[in-house]
Scaffold this motif. Sequence first.
Motif, mmCIF file in Angstrom:
data_model
loop_
_atom_site.group_PDB
_atom_site.id
_atom_site.type_symbol
_atom_site.label_atom_id
_atom_site.label_comp_id
_atom_site.label_asym_id
_atom_site.label_seq_id
_atom_site.Cartn_x
_atom_site.Cartn_y
_atom_site.Cartn_z
ATOM 1 N N SER A 238 -26.676 18.602 39.127
ATOM 2 C CA SER A 238 -27.970 18.267 38.503
ATOM 3 C C SER A 238 -27.840 17.069 37.574
ATOM 4 C CB SER A 238 -28.519 19.464 37.727
ATOM 5 O OG SER A 238 -27.577 19.871 36.778
ATOM 6 N N THR A 257 -32.056 19.593 30.103
ATOM 7 C CA THR A 257 -31.641 20.317 31.307
ATOM 8 C C THR A 257 -30.691 21.459 30.945
ATOM 9 O OG1 THR A 257 -31.683 18.175 32.393
ATOM 10 C CG2 THR A 257 -30.716 19.988 33.649
ATOM 11 N N HIS A 265 -35.151 22.849 34.244
ATOM 12 C CA HIS A 265 -35.188 21.407 34.018
ATOM 13 C C HIS A 265 -35.694 21.142 32.591
ATOM 14 C CE1 HIS A 265 -35.319 20.016 38.501
ATOM 15 N NE2 HIS A 265 -34.224 20.681 38.189
ATOM 16 N N CYS A 293 -39.264 15.951 38.709
ATOM 17 C CA CYS A 293 -38.934 16.271 40.104
ATOM 18 C C CYS A 293 -40.177 16.676 40.896
ATOM 19 C CB CYS A 293 -37.906 17.396 40.154
ATOM 20 S SG CYS A 293 -38.589 18.993 39.676
ATOM 21 N N SER A 294 -40.058 16.561 42.241
ATOM 22 C CA SER A 294 -41.176 16.953 43.109
ATOM 23 C C SER A 294 -40.778 18.082 44.044
ATOM 24 C CB SER A 294 -41.650 15.763 43.934
ATOM 25 O OG SER A 294 -40.587 15.265 44.710
ATOM 26 N N ARG A 295 -39.490 18.355 44.149
ATOM 27 C CA ARG A 295 -39.027 19.391 45.066
ATOM 28 C C ARG A 295 -37.714 19.920 44.518
ATOM 29 N NH1 ARG A 295 -36.783 18.557 50.375
ATOM 30 N NH2 ARG A 295 -37.114 16.336 50.158
ATOM 31 N N ARG A 296 -37.506 21.224 44.572
ATOM 32 C CA ARG A 296 -36.233 21.756 44.079
ATOM 33 C C ARG A 296 -35.905 23.038 44.813
ATOM 34 N NH1 ARG A 296 -37.824 23.264 37.943
ATOM 35 N NH2 ARG A 296 -35.674 23.956 37.954
ATOM 36 N N SER A 302 -42.043 22.688 41.220
ATOM 37 C CA SER A 302 -41.425 21.456 40.718
ATOM 38 C C SER A 302 -42.032 21.114 39.358
ATOM 39 C CB SER A 302 -41.677 20.311 41.693
ATOM 40 O OG SER A 302 -43.052 19.984 41.672
ATOM 41 N N CYS A 303 -41.355 20.209 38.635
ATOM 42 C CA CYS A 303 -41.882 19.819 37.316
ATOM 43 C C CYS A 303 -43.189 19.046 37.459
ATOM 44 C CB CYS A 303 -40.840 18.986 36.563
ATOM 45 S SG CYS A 303 -39.428 20.005 36.076
ATOM 46 N N GLU A 321 -35.842 8.719 39.860
ATOM 47 C CA GLU A 321 -34.713 9.556 40.266
ATOM 48 C C GLU A 321 -34.013 8.901 41.455
ATOM 49 O OE1 GLU A 321 -35.363 13.874 40.658
ATOM 50 O OE2 GLU A 321 -34.048 13.788 42.402
ATOM 51 N N CYS A 328 -37.130 12.009 45.829
ATOM 52 C CA CYS A 328 -38.132 12.435 44.840
ATOM 53 C C CYS A 328 -39.424 11.634 44.974
ATOM 54 C CB CYS A 328 -37.552 12.240 43.442
ATOM 55 S SG CYS A 328 -38.675 12.779 42.143
ATOM 56 N N GLY A 330 -41.988 12.485 42.608
ATOM 57 C CA GLY A 330 -42.678 13.019 41.437
ATOM 58 C C GLY A 330 -43.723 12.060 40.894
#
Length: 360
Positions: A238, A257, A265, A293-296, A302-303, A321, A328, A330
């Motif tokens: 991460s 984090t 996050h 982030c957009s995917r995790r 996601s955030c 990112e 990403c 985001g």
Amino acid sequence: MNIYASAAVTADGYMDDASTERLIISTPEDLAEVQRLRAASDAILVGAETLRRDNPSLLVRDGELRARRRAEGRPEDIDKVTFTASGRLDPAMNFFTQGAGRKFVFSTRPLPRLEGVAEVIVVEEPLTAPLLVTELEKRGIERLFVEGGPRTLQFFARAGLIDTLRLAVNRDMRLGAQPGAPRLTFDEGYLDVPHTCTRLGAMEIETWCFHPDRSEEDLRLLRQAIELSRLSPPSPTSYRVGAVVRTSRGELFTGYTHETSPTHHAEQEAVAKALAAGAELRGASMYSSMEPCSRRSSEPESCSAMMLRLGFARAVFARYEPDCFVCCRGALDLRLGGVDVRVYPSLGAEVLEVNAHLFR
Ligand SMILES: NC(=O)c1ccc[n+]([C@@H]2O[C@H](COP(=O)([O-])OP(=O)(O)OC[C@H]3O[C@@H](n4cnc5c(N)ncnc54)[C@H](OP(=O)(O)O)[C@@H]3O)[C@@H](O)[C@H]2O)c1
């Protein structure tokens, strides 16, 4: 990115007449001012129809302005950008042949004829203003000058992305009925905000500032987010990120984090503290050292989705990112959701340094 949009219009709102000849609406003083505004930008953008109709070069020609750019360590020529769905662009156009700046074409189809004269950015999804802005920002463009035509100005206005709009109105020029001539119109209410009006010789200059400059506070809180990121323990899986939430009432909540959980996050940590304190997050700003982030894989939301759900109004970060773990999007998702996204790449090197454990 900061977007400055500019147009010259007749007293009755036209940006050109219906003839095939180019109509000059501006006065020499106004054209000189437009040159100064171009020179203050990293790139200029016009729509594909303007290239076909006018074949403009879109250069900064003034020797003094070019010398000033050189002295500031910037290239003398600004970059140029256009966008097209039809792909009807000729590589012999002045847009491609003049000036040493980079040329970008956003297109919804491959354009092999333009290979070697421009970078063609082919988008598979519908080409939106948030996508275009995000892709340009990733290519280092921080200040974009949008010069028309009317459909292009509307494209950016509808997405809420114009920071400043400058209309140079020639009150002595009136075209009357001109079927088919390009006329500047905006959606109802768009211009119903305070603006200034000044004279420049025969032209009336009307200026709307849709988003006031908040760079001083942005930089201060971003620096705080970067300092917080140093508290995050290095992990091979991460990024070390810091975040500061600023509510519309000015309350601040911080996080980094993995502060309280190995899957959290930084943005989540700061939001959790704000919610625990009963703060209202609608209209808040999120300062993250790195793009939200957009995917995790570690958590369901996601955030960026969390920020959209909670009604954040602004997202500010220093570094996109890198495509290390996932690709990403985001910033793009946030912009598509109407969030005002601001990036400060001048602080990006520090973010990379904090994350050197991943890039060694
Ligand atoms: N007075 C001024 O300050 C000034 C400044 C600039 C231009 N102008 C005048 O404006 C006129 C042209 O204006 P305009 O409004 O007709 O055209 P424009 O804004 O110059 O360009 C519109 C074109 O952009 C492309 N486009 C728009 N939305 C798109 C999307 N979502 N995806 C992909 N491509 C998209 C399309 O190109 P394709 O058709 O290739 O698909 C569309 O035809 C000219 O007469 C020019 O002289 C005046």
